[in-house]
Motif scaffolding. Structure first.
Motif, PDB file in Angstrom:
ATOM      1  N   ALA A 139       0.337   4.144  -2.752  1.00 35.92           N
ATOM      2  CA  ALA A 139       0.203   5.554  -2.373  1.00 35.92           C
ATOM      3  C   ALA A 139       1.216   6.407  -3.126  1.00 35.92           C
ATOM      4  N   LEU A 140       2.443   5.895  -3.250  1.00 32.18           N
ATOM      5  CA  LEU A 140       3.479   6.678  -3.929  1.00 32.18           C
ATOM      6  C   LEU A 140       3.205   6.819  -5.422  1.00 32.18           C
ATOM      7  N   SER A 180       0.804  -1.220   0.000  1.00 35.16           N
ATOM      8  CA  SER A 180       0.000   0.000   0.000  1.00 35.16           C
ATOM      9  C   SER A 180       0.833   1.264   0.000  1.00 35.16           C
ATOM     10  N   ALA A 181       2.052   1.195   0.536  1.00 28.58           N
ATOM     11  CA  ALA A 181       2.918   2.371   0.470  1.00 28.58           C
ATOM     12  C   ALA A 181       3.293   2.646  -0.983  1.00 28.58           C
ATOM     13  N   VAL A 193       0.502  11.682   6.421  1.00 32.70           N
ATOM     14  CA  VAL A 193       1.731  11.569   5.632  1.00 32.70           C
ATOM     15  C   VAL A 193       2.505  12.885   5.688  1.00 32.70           C
ATOM     16  N   GLU A 201      10.193   5.579   9.789  1.00 35.70           N
ATOM     17  CA  GLU A 201       9.142   4.571   9.934  1.00 35.70           C
ATOM     18  C   GLU A 201       7.727   5.151   9.901  1.00 35.70           C
ATOM     19  N   PRO A 202       7.446   6.230  10.642  1.00 34.19           N
ATOM     20  CA  PRO A 202       6.071   6.768  10.585  1.00 34.19           C
ATOM     21  C   PRO A 202       5.657   7.230   9.192  1.00 34.19           C
ATOM     22  N   VAL A 203       6.612   7.702   8.385  1.00 40.85           N
ATOM     23  CA  VAL A 203       6.271   8.123   7.026  1.00 40.85           C
ATOM     24  C   VAL A 203       5.813   6.921   6.198  1.00 40.85           C
ATOM     25  N   ILE A 204       6.583   5.833   6.287  1.00 37.77           N
ATOM     26  CA  ILE A 204       6.227   4.605   5.551  1.00 37.77           C
ATOM     27  C   ILE A 204       4.871   4.086   6.044  1.00 37.77           C
ATOM     28  N   LEU A 205       4.685   4.092   7.344  1.00 37.75           N
ATOM     29  CA  LEU A 205       3.434   3.555   7.893  1.00 37.75           C
ATOM     30  C   LEU A 205       2.244   4.449   7.548  1.00 37.75           C
ATOM     31  N   ALA A 206       2.453   5.756   7.492  1.00 34.77           N
ATOM     32  CA  ALA A 206       1.362   6.663   7.123  1.00 34.77           C
ATOM     33  C   ALA A 206       0.974   6.459   5.657  1.00 34.77           C
ATOM     34  N   LEU A 207       1.965   6.299   4.781  1.00 33.81           N
ATOM     35  CA  LEU A 207       1.675   6.021   3.371  1.00 33.81           C
ATOM     36  C   LEU A 207       0.944   4.694   3.215  1.00 33.81           C
ATOM     37  N   SER A 208       1.401   3.685   3.953  1.00 33.72           N
ATOM     38  CA  SER A 208       0.774   2.360   3.863  1.00 33.72           C
ATOM     39  C   SER A 208      -0.666   2.400   4.346  1.00 33.72           C
ATOM     40  N   GLU A 220       1.615   9.466  16.820  1.00 39.84           N
ATOM     41  CA  GLU A 220       2.262   8.374  17.544  1.00 39.84           C
ATOM     42  C   GLU A 220       1.822   7.039  16.987  1.00 39.84           C
ATOM     43  N   LEU A 221       2.723   6.094  17.117  1.00 34.69           N
ATOM     44  CA  LEU A 221       2.449   4.744  16.647  1.00 34.69           C
ATOM     45  C   LEU A 221       2.075   3.933  17.873  1.00 34.69           C
ATOM     46  N   TRP A 247      -2.697   4.935   4.385  1.00 36.61           N
ATOM     47  CA  TRP A 247      -3.516   5.630   3.386  1.00 36.61           C
ATOM     48  C   TRP A 247      -3.811   4.711   2.201  1.00 36.61           C
ATOM     49  N   GLY A 248      -2.786   4.012   1.716  1.00 33.82           N
ATOM     50  CA  GLY A 248      -2.986   3.083   0.605  1.00 33.82           C
ATOM     51  C   GLY A 248      -3.943   1.962   0.971  1.00 33.82           C
ATOM     52  N   ASP A 249      -3.866   1.489   2.202  1.00 34.71           N
ATOM     53  CA  ASP A 249      -4.802   0.446   2.648  1.00 34.71           C
ATOM     54  C   ASP A 249      -6.242   0.957   2.616  1.00 34.71           C
ATOM     55  N   ARG A 250      -6.423   2.213   3.025  1.00 37.04           N
ATOM     56  CA  ARG A 250      -7.784   2.753   3.074  1.00 37.04           C
ATOM     57  C   ARG A 250      -8.336   3.076   1.696  1.00 37.04           C
ATOM     58  N   TRP A 251      -7.476   3.520   0.774  1.00 34.01           N
ATOM     59  CA  TRP A 251      -7.980   4.087  -0.478  1.00 34.01           C
ATOM     60  C   TRP A 251      -7.549   3.341  -1.733  1.00 34.01           C
ATOM     61  N   ASP A 258      -7.190  12.934   3.760  1.00 29.28           N
ATOM     62  CA  ASP A 258      -6.722  11.809   4.569  1.00 29.28           C
ATOM     63  C   ASP A 258      -5.208  11.578   4.430  1.00 29.28           C
ATOM     64  N   ALA A 273       3.870  13.347   9.196  1.00 32.46           N
ATOM     65  CA  ALA A 273       4.999  12.454   9.484  1.00 32.46           C
ATOM     66  C   ALA A 273       6.270  12.966   8.813  1.00 32.46           C
ATOM     67  N   LEU A 326      -1.110   4.407  13.427  1.00 31.50           N
ATOM     68  CA  LEU A 326      -0.648   5.761  13.704  1.00 31.50           C
ATOM     69  C   LEU A 326      -1.827   6.583  14.153  1.00 31.50           C
ATOM     70  N   LEU A 332      11.593   6.076  -1.031  1.00 33.04           N
ATOM     71  CA  LEU A 332      10.861   5.541   0.115  1.00 33.04           C
ATOM     72  C   LEU A 332      10.639   4.031  -0.009  1.00 33.04           C
TER      73      LEU A 332
END
Lengths: 152, 152
Positions: free
Chosen positions: A16-17, A12-13, A93, B91-98, A126-127, B100-104, A89, A96, B125, B26
């Motif tokens: 997104a990218l 999913s990252a 990102v 890490e939070p950047v990767i997780l935030a992108l992931s 926060e995570l 978002w991708g999971d949701r959309w 949403d 972060a 997050l 990334l």
């Protein structure tokens, strides 16, 4: 560890990218989200981005449902570009990236701080683990195949 | 609202994107962080990225302190690229992108899920206000000039 199953198209990252990973994309989203930019000329002036690049990014955002184009309330010939819920949403990102830049690339202190609209309190990402409720520093998280992982 | 003072060079998100905003950057960090990749050939195979591009990105990461290069423990002629604390902190950047991708962009469900190493709990997050302690959905945050904002 995922190792070789961690393929680009199955993450999913990466997806997104594909939508926001091009140069300028996240800065355009940032200006729409936090800078009050809505019009082509506002994005152009704020970013100093070439107009053909800006036009291509806005079109991609509209085609993929991250923005909607509408007439300006005061001038029907001017278009405004406003974030949809899908675009809005992306806030975590942007936050972060900003937080990382504040920690590692802002020797003079954070140039911009983010606050809760209603109470002016500083906000932070926060995570958190849903099971033990702990707040997790980097390196405490592993990736494992999920329900959407293609087999083979 | 920041409006015109929200200049590109004066924003930590923009500074972060200067280091990790290029195509592949990334995804390389993601493979190092969660995919167990350490060697040039591992990144190359996992991503299908051109070797000259991969070499340029790894060099940029080393030059900017996001990765360190070291000899492989089993073969002194092989280099390994390992994340520094500065790199791991993305890490939070990767997780935030992931997320978002999971949701959309994951109609078949999340291809990859992230879990807390120690208890296997799912992680997420969240954006939290330090003052009222509320967890904030998108749109509840404003950007204001911080201590590092250049005047003029």
């Amino acid at each position: 560890v995922l190792g070789r199953t961690y393929e680009r198209e199955n993450c999913s990252a990466a997806r997104a990218l594909e939508l926001v990973g091009e140069r300028w994309s996240l800065l355009i989203m940032r200006d729409a989200m936090f800078g009050g930019a809505r019009r082509f000329t506002e994005f152009e002036r704020s970013l100093g981005v070439a107009s053909n690049v800006l036009a291509a990014r806005l079109e991609l955002f509209i085609d993929n449902g991250l923005m909607q184009s509408q007439r300006a309330p005061d001038n029907a010939e001017v278009r405004e570009y406003v974030l949809t819920p899908k675009g809005l949403d992306l806030e975590p990102v942007i936050l972060a990236l900003s937080a990382w830049g504040d920690r590692w690339a802002a020797p003079g202190g954070a140039p911009i701080v983010y606050e809760h609209k209603r109470c002016d309190g500083p906000v932070h990402l926060e995570l958190r683990c849903d099971t033990c409720a702990e707040s997790l520093p980097p390196g405490e998280t592993v990736a494992i195949p999920g329900p959407g992982m293609k087999s083979g």
